[in-house]
Scaffold this active site. Structure first.
Site, short mmCIF file in Angstrom:
data_model
loop_
_atom_site.label_atom_id
_atom_site.label_comp_id
_atom_site.label_asym_id
_atom_site.label_seq_id
_atom_site.Cartn_x
_atom_site.Cartn_y
_atom_site.Cartn_z
N CYS A 52 0.82 -1.22 0.00
CA CYS A 52 0.00 0.00 0.00
C CYS A 52 0.85 1.26 0.00
O CYS A 52 0.57 2.21 -0.73
CB CYS A 52 -0.92 0.02 1.22
SG CYS A 52 -1.74 -1.54 1.56
N ASP A 84 -3.39 -4.02 7.47
CA ASP A 84 -4.49 -4.85 7.93
C ASP A 84 -4.45 -6.22 7.26
O ASP A 84 -4.67 -7.25 7.90
CB ASP A 84 -5.83 -4.18 7.60
CG ASP A 84 -6.03 -2.87 8.34
OD1 ASP A 84 -5.02 -2.24 8.69
OD2 ASP A 84 -7.18 -2.48 8.56
N CYS A 125 -2.54 3.34 3.02
CA CYS A 125 -3.31 2.22 3.56
C CYS A 125 -4.38 2.70 4.54
O CYS A 125 -4.46 3.88 4.87
CB CYS A 125 -2.39 1.20 4.22
SG CYS A 125 -1.59 1.80 5.72
N ASP A 126 -5.18 1.76 5.01
CA ASP A 126 -6.44 2.06 5.69
C ASP A 126 -6.37 3.11 6.79
O ASP A 126 -7.17 4.04 6.82
CB ASP A 126 -7.01 0.77 6.32
CG ASP A 126 -7.40 -0.25 5.27
OD1 ASP A 126 -7.12 -0.04 4.09
OD2 ASP A 126 -7.98 -1.28 5.66
N LYS A 127 -5.46 2.95 7.73
CA LYS A 127 -5.45 3.84 8.90
C LYS A 127 -4.61 5.09 8.68
O LYS A 127 -4.76 6.07 9.42
CB LYS A 127 -4.94 3.10 10.15
CG LYS A 127 -5.69 1.81 10.45
CD LYS A 127 -7.19 2.00 10.48
CE LYS A 127 -7.93 0.69 10.57
NZ LYS A 127 -7.80 -0.20 9.41
N CYS A 197 -5.34 -1.73 -1.31
CA CYS A 197 -6.27 -2.79 -1.75
C CYS A 197 -7.28 -2.28 -2.76
O CYS A 197 -7.85 -1.21 -2.61
CB CYS A 197 -6.98 -3.39 -0.55
SG CYS A 197 -5.86 -4.16 0.63
N GLU A 447 -10.01 -6.33 12.91
CA GLU A 447 -10.85 -6.64 11.76
C GLU A 447 -11.01 -8.15 11.65
O GLU A 447 -10.12 -8.90 12.03
CB GLU A 447 -10.24 -6.10 10.47
CG GLU A 447 -10.35 -4.60 10.33
CD GLU A 447 -9.87 -4.11 8.97
OE1 GLU A 447 -9.36 -4.92 8.18
OE2 GLU A 447 -10.03 -2.91 8.71
N SER A 473 -13.05 -5.62 7.77
CA SER A 473 -12.36 -5.01 6.64
C SER A 473 -13.38 -4.44 5.68
O SER A 473 -14.53 -4.88 5.62
CB SER A 473 -11.53 -6.09 5.92
OG SER A 473 -11.16 -5.66 4.64
#
Length: 560
Positions: A52, A84, A125-127, A197, A447, A473
């Site tokens: 990511c 994640d 990435c996600d966070k 992702c 998650e 997720s």
């Protein structure tokens, strides 16, 4: 005489008493001319542990060149990032949500220490995306947030695949539906290079949110990580932050109540991740904006599902780019009256002005016209009831299984639930209850994609429900209810569920209930013993002590 835009950094660099500081800067190559200019902090979430954020070093160089060419002096610093996908299903996943706070804290702390005049947060990435935005909101200096971009899809047997397919492949493999060799082949091709992702999972959901809110440059979020134009987008972001500095545009001008409403509409319209609920609540807190769980229901109910994206749909994030990008989605929302086009952006224009010339690719099938939505209402539903007095979140985009009544199968952690699925111990009609995985109880609110994907891969996605005080997720699909609050560790009703209890999950009535009377539930809760914290020292112990309920976005601000 200080440069007029050196409102903060002059305290560090100007005057005879600051000679030692200037000497330090000169040791690493900065000149008097550099230090006379506004200093722009470049918060880079690069890390070598995941695809990511792997490419962000190169993007940072282009951002810095843009800053220099626009008359500023960039200074790059790093934060951390937790994948994640890599940590999923392990103790390491407990670090993921915690990392959001650490990212925001580190950006805030570094910027307060060096007193930057402006900031660019490079996230992927996600966070890192909400963490970066939270840091910018706290600092409230002219800022731009740049998304590193989505990964391209992989190809497996001629079909586009993402990491979601690999997780679901594990479930298929456990049921003997695919062989070792097929799972290995899928694993080898699903992630072909750098980038976050590839579906409308958490990273692309939050990237969409940030562009719709106006903190990211118009047209930037859709460009994939490895697309030839990503470097140019980064360069322009460096120039744009200098424009925001000159115009005095601050995050407080961007992060308004209307912008948050637009953000929720974008999540609903794209079938985005349930994690957006946590992250928007937390960002609203740091921005000083009133936002409540019920706002998600209200806005999702009035916003149609317009974008056909995985995990519930057919296309991937790169397809949004070729279809017309986030700008086309935003234009649709404004034209339909689902988003306010008058909100300001870092481009110095209104949101409507930034998308006025959005180009739609002829024949594209990803972003639907307003008169042909995929569904009349959006992809998120907040459930409440005697099992979730403070709410639970479910994503209904692409789902047909919206009402379920069945016996509880109770698990005290994610691992035991995963073992039950892969061992074939979950039956049609069951309601899996995974508890003590909440923000404080986990700690870190893991998650559950490993479990949810295994359920779907095992062919149980339309016949089994799952609820947890943990989270999911963005790649999760099916009747999966997360963020059940209050969590078990804080005495929430989920702690009192017993094997075989009848549970009702009703997305149409927005209800999550256990079929026992109030007195019996209270009597059970009175007997639930408080558990010892799983970690008594270090970062997890500190987090568990400070973290608030999912109802408030799992923030860690102390109570005063």
């Amino acid at each position: 005489m200080s440069h007029p835009l050196k409102q903060h950094s002059k305290t560090i660099t100007d005057g005879a008493t600051r000679a030692p500081a200037r000497s330090y800067y000169k040791a690493i190559g900065f000149t008097d001319e550099d230090l006379a200019k506004p200093i722009v902090g470049i918060a880079n979430t690069w890390i070598e542990c995941m695809p990511c954020n792997y490419h962000l070093r190169e993007l940072a160089e282009r951002v810095k060149q843009g800053v220099r060419d626009a008359g500023g002096t960039p200074m790059e610093f790093n934060t951390i990032a937790i994948s994640d996908g890599i940590t999923m299903g392990t103790e390491g996943m407990k670090a993921s949500l915690v990392s959001r706070e650490l990212i925001a804290d580190s950006i805030e702390l570094t910027a307060r220490g060096y007193m930057f005049d402006a900031l660019v947060a490079i996230v992927s990435c996600d966070k890192t995306i909400p963490g970066g935005a939270m840091g910018l909101a706290r600092l409230n200096v002219p800022s731009v947030l740049l998304y590193g971009g989505s990964i391209m899809p992989g190809k497996y047997k001629g079909v586009d695949v993402t990491i979601q397919d690999v997780f679901e492949g594990v479930g298929k493999h456990s049921k003997g539906l695919i062989s070792d060799a097929e799972l290995k082949e899928l694993e080898d091709v699903a992630c072909p290079g750098a980038g976050a992702c590839g579906g409308q999972y958490t990273a692309n959901t939050m990237a969409t949110v940030m562009e719709v809110m106006g903190i990211s440059p118009p047209g930037s979020a859709s460009v994939p990580a490895t697309a030839p134009g990503k470097g140019d987008v980064s360069y322009e972001a460096g120039k744009m932050v200098m424009q925001t500095l000159e115009k005095g545009i601050k995050p407080s001008d961007i992060f308004t109540r209307k912008a948050f409403e637009n953000a929720i509409a974008s999540v609903a319209a794209t079938g985005g991740s349930t994690n957006a609920v946590l992250h928007l609540l937390a960002l609203a807190h740091d921005a000083g904006v009133e936002l409540d769980l019920e706002d998600f229901n209200i806005i999702s109910e009035r916003t149609p599902l317009l974008v056909d994206l995985k995990p519930g749909g057919h296309y991937v994030a790169a397809d949004v780019w070729t279809a017309g990008g986030v700008q086309l989605i935003t234009k649709r929302l404004i034209e339909g009256g689902y988003a306010d086009g008058d909100v300001p952006t870092v481009a110095g224009q209104t949101l409507a002005e930034t998308v006025a010339h959005a180009q739609e690719s002829p024949g594209q099938q990803v972003i639907q016209p307003l008169d042909k939505p995929l569904k009349p209402t959006g992809g998120l539903v907040i459930l409440k009831g005697n099992l979730a007095p403070d709410g639970g979140v479910v994503k209904v985009a692409g789902g047909k299984h919206l009402v379920h009544r069945g016996p509880a199968r109770v698990f005290e952690n994610e691992e035991s639930a995963m073992n039950a699925v892969t061992a074939g111990k979950i039956q049609d009609g069951d309601v899996m209850v995974i508890r003590y995985e909440g923000p404080a109880g986990g700690p870190g609110m893991r998650e559950m994609l490993g479990v949810t994907a295994a359920v779907v891969g095992a062919g149980l996605g339309e016949t089994v429900a799952l609820l947890t005080d943990g989270r999911f997720s963005g790649a999760t699909r099916g009747l999966m209810v997360g963020h059940v609050a209050p969590e078990a560790a804080l005495g929430g009703p989920i702690a009192a569920v017993e094997e075989g209890d009848m549970i009702v999950v009703d997305c149409l009535q927005k209800k999550l209930e256990i079929e026992i009377d109030e007195a019996a539930l209270a009597a059970r809760l009175a007997k639930v013993e408080k558990r010892e914290p799983r970690y008594k020292t270090g970062v997890f112990a500190k987090y568990a002590k400070l973290v608030k309920s999912a109802k408030f976005g799992a923030i860690t601000d102390p109570d005063w």
